[in-house]
Every structure is written in structure tokens, then in C-alpha cells.
Design an enzyme around this catalytic site. Structure first.
Site: not given
Lengths: 277, 277
Positions: A106, A142, A146
């Protein structure tokens, strides 16, 4: 090619299925926590190794998309779905001898470049681009999860028998079909009552989206370029449409993978009529 | 300064305690999973947030060393101690408002530079140095968990109220007191029956150690330079003694922190007599 897609029913997985599943080159298996009536699904949670392991047998490639899907989710969900889940997926890849993994990373791994420079960044007023060689600046667990996946991929390629190829795609904003244009997220927020259409918040959201949009056909193309590639062992690519306002490099994906984005958010000079309900 | 050391009874923690605890500038609190007769200890496991949280109150700095201590440990131990443990430590830092964190990362985050170039690398036959700006190449989940800690530090400094400063020290080989010289690890292995003294394996181990040794006084100095620093918000440093055969840069630690290593493995031309039992 036999290709397993984890988290197959999310935005990226459905974009791939729409664009690539009709091609004779690919035989996709869809794995997701939830069933989808219109698509045959292996229902399993990546947090459960034994449940997912059989789906990896005989696969030529895995497109690993399953994850806690948003930065605002609580740690426990990120830990289970994104960290333990990715560990399980990589162990299953190794155990089954799958040769190729395409991983949905991401843009949030570099999220603080945005956070510390917004909103000036959105209008392309700053002469500023980042690429895969710039230091990461994760904005959330988050994003850290990743990076965990990127590092795991690097480790397996260098130290394990499989996979032989791992592609980390730092994807920007992919939307669902109904909102696949630069106005998409802003319109979604209007629908959810977050703000009024044409409010300053709305305009900023559109401006951001003009930088960050990764269209469904562009993300599907990028994934296909990875599946067709024979040169990379481990590498990292930003994934975004050819928007002039983007601050993410795509020359690396162009040069190495032959990525040729077909969409450009600046070409949408008017809001699509379908939103004027 | 009130300083909490997690994992205080390991190699690095005891080196710090030996060298710095007598200085009036520091009041250390030692936290470890196990008690140590000679040192007052807060006995708690970093995997248990509620158990460790009280120890963070009133601290000016945390030296976070607690972790699964070796690359060959199983995933579950790394997950519990290094990933969940570090999450808990960072949350406790944030909650208690601790301003400074010094984190023991590891040279293993770049371990594949060694693995793919050994043993030629050990004799300094390769003109090759890596620094904090080179891409990481983790060799294990141990290393990936260290990167998790680095990324968490970066995230908290940029996005949270605390800490204000985070130092990731990618430490090389720190030994216990009995083996604090370039022969240390090789002698330890002899004692454990892994191979004979002066065997090829022994010589290679010594050669590797001449590159990788980080003496106890040098690691203590490096940690103290961090505790005294007022300039860094987030940064990454390799930590190794001034060994000519090292392939890790120390100029960054010299320039930013004023690190001046006092030890050099090449100065040991003979094996210390104490090993000739």
C-alpha cells in the site's frame, strides 16, 4: 496459469477477476473469508493455516490480497489478518512450492510523505515524487503490516525454496465499479453523509483522488504484468494511474514490468452525470 | 534520567548496566521475564501489556531490548516476544508519555548481504560497506520482527504524541563478559562441542567475529550517546566496534551521535590466555 487469489472479493480482487478471468491464459481460484454468489469461492480465513493450505497445491502463482482492509482498524484485526495471515500465506507458498507471489502492499507505507505535506500536495503544487528507493514512512500499523509482507517476500525469495519471484505492489486508491473515477471516494462519502457535495471537504477529496486514483483496469494490468514477468526476483512498485498530480513514481513499473496505465484522472474535467441523482 | 530497560538481563542489557549504572546521571529500572539475584528486577513479560504498563510511568527513556533473542527461534516465539511485545512496549511508551526510546534492532535486517557474500566477506577481501540508507535484506523472521520495531518507532514519532525520539540500533555481535573479544563466539562453540579449537570452522568463526564484534563498552557507549542526544527524531544506526573488517558503516553514528568506539577486533593478534585451559 493456475492462480490463487486471496481476499479475492475486495476491490483489487474483483478488478482482477473482471478484467482477466475471461482470458484463456488464467485459471483463477478465489479464496475469501466470505462467499460470493456469482463466483465459486474457497471460503477460508488466512489466519487459519490448515484451512487455506490445500488451496495452494498445484498453483503457479498466488495474488495475495487478503488483509485487514483499512488503516483505521484495530491492532488485533491487523495482527490476525495481515501479519499472521501473511505469514500463513507465505508458509503455504513455500510448502506447496508456488513460484510466484504478487502482494498487495500500500501507498500507506510512505503515508507520512502525504500527511506532512497535505493538502498542498494534492494540487501538484509541490515538485515532489517518491519511488521505491525512498525511505518508508509508515502512517499506521496497517502500513507496518504491509511492510511485514514486503520483508517476508524478500526473505523467502532469498532464503527459501519458494517462491522464486515476489512483487510488492504499493497500490493507491482502487474503488469499486460504481465509483471508478476521480470523484469516486468523494461521492461515496456524500452517500454516507460525511459531507455535502461541492463542500471544501468534497473538493479536497476529489483533488486527493486526482493524485491517488488507480483505476480498476490499471491495477488489473499491473497484476497481469507481474504474472507475465520472467525477470524479477524481488521488487517493489508503486501502483497508480497516470495522474499528473500523483507523487508516486511509475517509471520503475514501466521500465521493469512494461506497465502502461490507460487512465489519467486529469482527463475527467466534469463529474460524471450518474452522480447527479 | 529515569530509564527503563526491557529485556534487561540479556547481553546488551547487562553491558549497559555494568557500564552506566554507577553514573549519577541515570536511574535504571530493569524489566525482564526472569529475576536476577544481584539486580532488583520488575519481573514481567512484554507480551503482557497490563503486566508491563506500570513500569513506564515517570520514565524519561526506555531502552527496549526484550525480544526473541535468536534468528533460529520458532515463529510463535518471535510473534509473541518481538512483534506483540514491541507493540505493547510502544503503546505503553505512548500511554505514559515517555519521550525517548532506544531500540535494539539487528544487523540481521541486512543479513543477506552477509549470507550471499560469505565467507569472502569476513576477511575484508570485498570492498563493500552498507549503511542505513541501503535496502534491507532480512534473513529471518527474527530480522523482520526487528524491522517491525523500526517501523513502529518511525510511526509513533511521526503520528503519535510520544515518543519524540526513537533510535534503532542495528547491533552486531555483543557477547557475555567471559567472551568479550574476537574469539568469544568461537570459544563458546568449542565449549558447547560444536567443533574443535583451530578447526576451519573455528577460524571462520573468528574471522567473522573480527568483522562483527561489538564490544560491551562500545554498545554501552552507543546507547548512552542516544540517551544524551537532543537532535534526532527518528534514525537508524549500525552498532559495531571499529573493526577494519566490518562491512557496516559507523560514520552515521559518529556524525550524528558522536559515537567513538574504543575497541577494534584487529588489535587482538593472539587468543587470550584464559581460553587455554
Amino acid at each position: 496459469m493456475d492462480v490463487l487469489i486471496t481476499g479475492a472479493h475486495g476491490q483489487v480482487g474483483t478488478a482482477i477477476a473482471e478484467r482477466l478471468s475471461e482470458k484463456p491464459a488464467y485459471d483463477f481460484t478465489y479464496l475469501d473469508r466470505e462467499d460470493l454468489p456469482e463466483r465459486e469461492t474457497t471460503v477460508a480465513d488466512v489466519a487459519d493455516y490448515d484451512a487455506i493450505r490445500p488451496a495452494f497445491d498445484g498453483m503457479d502463482a498466488v495474488v495475495h490480497l487478503a488483509a485487514a482492509p483499512r488503516p483505521d482498524l484495530p491492532w488485533n484485526e491487523i495482527l490476525e489478518s495481515s501479519i499472521i495471515g501473511t505469514y500463513n500465506v507465505m508458509e503455504a507458498v513455500r510448502d506447496a512450492g508456488v513460484e510466484q507471489v504478487v502482494f498487495a502492499s500500500s501507498h500507506h507505507v510512505s503515508g507520512n510523505y502525504e500527511i506532512k505535506n497535505a493538502p498542498e500536495l494534492y494540487g501538484a503544487h509541490l515538485d515532489f515524487k517518491i519511488d521505491h528507493t525512498d525511505p518508508v514512512r509508515p502512517d499506521s500499523y496497517y502500513a507496518i503490516a504491509k511492510l511485514f509482507g514486503e520483508h517476508a517476500g524478500n526473505h523467502y525469495v532469498e532464503n527459501m525454496d519458494a517462491p522464486e519471484q515476489f512483487y510488492a505492489l504499493r497500490l493507491c486508491n482502487v474503488s469499486n465499479e460504481a465509483y471508478d473515477d476521480p470523484y469516486g471516494r468523494a461521492e461515496e462519502a456524500v452517500e454516507q453523509g460525511e459531507y455535502e457535495r461541492d463542500s471544501p471537504e468534497y473538493e479536497q477529496r476529489v483533488a486527493r483522488r486526482r493524485a491517488m486514483w488507480c483505476s480498476r483496469r490499471d491495477v488489473a494490468q499491473l497484476v497481469e504484468r507481474c504474472l507475465q514477468d520472467e525477470t524479477v526476483d524481488f521488487d517493489v512498485f508503486y501502483g497508480v494511474s497516470d495522474n499528473p498530480a500523483r507523487w508516486f513514481d511509475i517509471s520503475h513499473a514501466r521500465n521493469v514490468l512494461g506497465y502502461e496505465p490507460q487512465d489519467d484522472a486529469s482527463e475527467w474535467t466534469e463529474r460524471p452525470e450518474r452522480y447527479e441523482a
